[in-house]
Design a protein around this motif. Structure first.
Motif, PDB file in Angstrom:
ATOM      1  N   ILE A   4       0.908  -0.875  -0.265  1.00 45.39           N
ATOM      2  CA  ILE A   4      -0.238   0.523  -0.152  1.00 45.39           C
ATOM      3  C   ILE A   4       0.841   1.449   0.074  1.00 45.39           C
ATOM      4  O   ILE A   4       1.641   1.595   1.189  1.00 45.39           O
ATOM      5  N   VAL A  97      -7.601   4.187  -4.651  1.00 45.50           N
ATOM      6  CA  VAL A  97      -8.661   5.746  -4.220  1.00 45.50           C
ATOM      7  C   VAL A  97      -8.028   7.605  -4.375  1.00 45.50           C
ATOM      8  O   VAL A  97      -6.765   7.699  -3.718  1.00 45.50           O
ATOM      9  N   SER A 193     -10.841   6.975   3.244  1.00 44.63           N
ATOM     10  CA  SER A 193      -9.694   6.396   3.972  1.00 44.63           C
ATOM     11  C   SER A 193     -10.669   4.752   3.792  1.00 44.63           C
ATOM     12  O   SER A 193     -10.687   3.658   4.114  1.00 44.63           O
ATOM     13  N   THR A 196     -11.617   3.004   0.526  1.00 42.34           N
ATOM     14  CA  THR A 196     -10.151   2.487   0.348  1.00 42.34           C
ATOM     15  C   THR A 196     -10.062   0.777   1.614  1.00 42.34           C
ATOM     16  O   THR A 196     -10.070   0.439   0.986  1.00 42.34           O
ATOM     17  N   LEU A 200     -10.015  -2.994   0.437  1.00 43.87           N
ATOM     18  CA  LEU A 200      -8.954  -3.793   0.668  1.00 43.87           C
ATOM     19  C   LEU A 200      -9.385  -4.786   1.008  1.00 43.87           C
ATOM     20  O   LEU A 200      -8.606  -6.234   1.512  1.00 43.87           O
ATOM     21  N   CYS A 208      -2.032  -0.743  -4.061  1.00 45.10           N
ATOM     22  CA  CYS A 208      -2.637  -0.190  -3.728  1.00 45.10           C
ATOM     23  C   CYS A 208      -2.592   1.193  -3.350  1.00 45.10           C
ATOM     24  O   CYS A 208      -1.070   1.356  -2.505  1.00 45.10           O
ATOM     25  N   LEU A 210      -3.476   4.746  -1.675  1.00 50.64           N
ATOM     26  CA  LEU A 210      -4.718   5.727  -1.424  1.00 50.64           C
ATOM     27  C   LEU A 210      -3.742   7.036  -1.107  1.00 50.64           C
ATOM     28  O   LEU A 210      -2.660   7.321  -0.689  1.00 50.64           O
TER      29      LEU A 210
END
Length: 430
Positions: A4, A97, A193, A196, A200, A208, A210
């Motif tokens: 991430i 995102v 958040s 996301t 996830l 990913c 964010l």
């Protein structure tokens, strides 16, 4: 294993350390204990813009190499390979995102919600697509402070689907403070958040991204109200109450997000800032046009489409080069009558203009602007066309930060472009 990339845009880690020393932000402290790496980007101040720095992260190229100067321009540069499609070509599944200044070119994304300013498509179910469009409208209309009735169903459905029950009290607490400085921005990043983390938990993917921008927004606008700030400047009480610290509010939310991400299984978390902000040294006001098309029509600019960007910026598209040049001449001709300062800065891109509303002084109802190429053209009560955005508190510094929940095995300082190879290596080796 999921990698991430948490984009904590422009955060100043020195301010975060201040709050940690006061006994707060335990999850930031967990990451910091694994080390903080400084990242170096551009040397020219005009190039210290996040939409430039994050393209450097996504492509591994400096500005001299990628030449992306404006937010949204990535969509017309199909020649640039972004990390997202590069990893997908290697068989990895991607989710994102609000990735900053990113064009969605993925064919098999787990999900993709573009940032509110870049015109590209959303990948996901119908609700995610509608929620994405609604967030974009809200962000771009933020200066007006208005929430359209038409936005409410998508927000409510999105809230019910993506926000866990345990977070309801958090949102209620924020709702009760909605009129306080920075709270709307905190709500936005809270929702991003939650969306996301929900996705996830449901989707199988390898990488990913964010991206969270409210911390940058709050530093820009309310840094003088933060506990770590020791400078001489002060925001007026009508703008932000003396006893209110919006920076601490957003950092607590980010700390919560980091904690919830760390609670997920098989996670490699890399947090990066791109650059950071330091305290601004003089008073600067930001203004934004309320209705871009209406104003352009009033000053006799012909155009095809107007696309609002962040803060005071907007893009105007035209049917031909001549139309663009005519509008450029008109915009650049306008001055504030009481001091002859220019109002707009224009970058001509052929059949489009990227425009900044650069006038940065206070404006009252009696102020008018006039054209220095046509004495018959003036706009009375210019302020009626404007929404007050903010008083500038923070300014950009090219030094950024990198931290993680594992040992990155890097030196104390790297070039920002190197983050790209670090991310790819982490994903491909996981």
């Amino acid at each position: 294993m999921k990698t991430i990339l948490l984009g904590l845009n422009e955060l100043n880690f020195q301010y975060i350390k201040y709050y940690i020393k006061k006994g707060h932000l335990k999850n930031f402290n967990i990451l910091f204990n694994n080390g903080i790496i400084e990242t170096e980007s551009e040397s020219k101040y005009d190039l210290l813009e996040p939409w430039i720095q994050w393209v450097t992260v996504h492509t591994g190229m400096t500005f001299d190499e990628h030449q992306i100067f404006h937010l949204g321009d990535i969509t017309i540069r199909k020649d640039l390979m972004q990390i997202f499609e590069e990893l997908e070509l290697k068989g990895k599944i991607i989710g994102a995102v609000s990735p900053f200044n990113v064009d969605n070119r993925l064919s098999n994304a787990a999900f993709f919600v573009p940032d509110p300013w870049t015109v590209t498509h959303t990948t996901g179910d119908v609700l995610l697509k509608v929620l994405s469009q609604t967030i974009s409208k809200l962000v771009n209309n933020n200066a007006s402070g208005k929430l359209s009735v038409g936005n409410i169903p998508a927000l409510l459905l999105g809230f019910l689907k993506y926000v866990p029950l345990a977070r309801y009290t958090h949102y209620l607490s924020l709702a009760l403070k909605i009129k306080k400085a920075g709270v709307k921005a905190v709500i936005l990043d809270s929702l991003l958040s939650d969306v996301t983390i929900s996705l996830l938990k449901k989707k199988k993917l390898n990488f990913c991204n964010l991206f969270l921008n409210s911390g940058a927004h709050i530093q820009h606008h309310y840094l003088f109200n933060s506990a770590p700030y020791e400078g001489p400047l002060k925001n007026p009480s009508w703008y932000c109450s003396d006893n209110w610290d919006p920076l601490f509010l957003i950092l607590k939310e980010y700390d919560n997000t980091i904690g919830r991400l760390l609670d997920l299984k098989d996670i490699k978390l890399i947090a990066a800032t791109g650059l950071h902000q330091q305290a601004h040294k003089h008073q600067t006001y930001y203004w934004r046009l309320k209705n871009h098309p209406q104003f352009l029509k009033e000053i006799d600019c012909s155009f095809s489409r107007v696309i609002p960007r962040m803060s005071r910026d907007f893009l105007i598209e035209f049917s031909n080069i001549e139309e663009a040049e005519n509008c450029q001449n008109i915009l650049e001709s306008y001055k504030m009558q009481n001091n002859d300062e220019g109002i707009f800065k224009v970058d001509n891109k052929g059949e489009s203009l990227f425009v900044e509303l650069v006038y940065s002084n206070p404006i009252d109802e009696n102020d008018k602007i006039y054209s220095n190429i046509d004495e018959n053209k003036e706009v009375n009560n210019f302020k009626s066309h404007l929404a007050f955005v903010a008083i500038k508190n923070g300014e950009h510094n090219g030094l950024g930060y990198l931290t993680s929940n594992f040992n990155l095995n890097l030196g104390k300082k790297i070039q920002l472009a190197e983050v790209n190879s670090l991310l790819k290596r982490t994903v491909l080796e996981s």
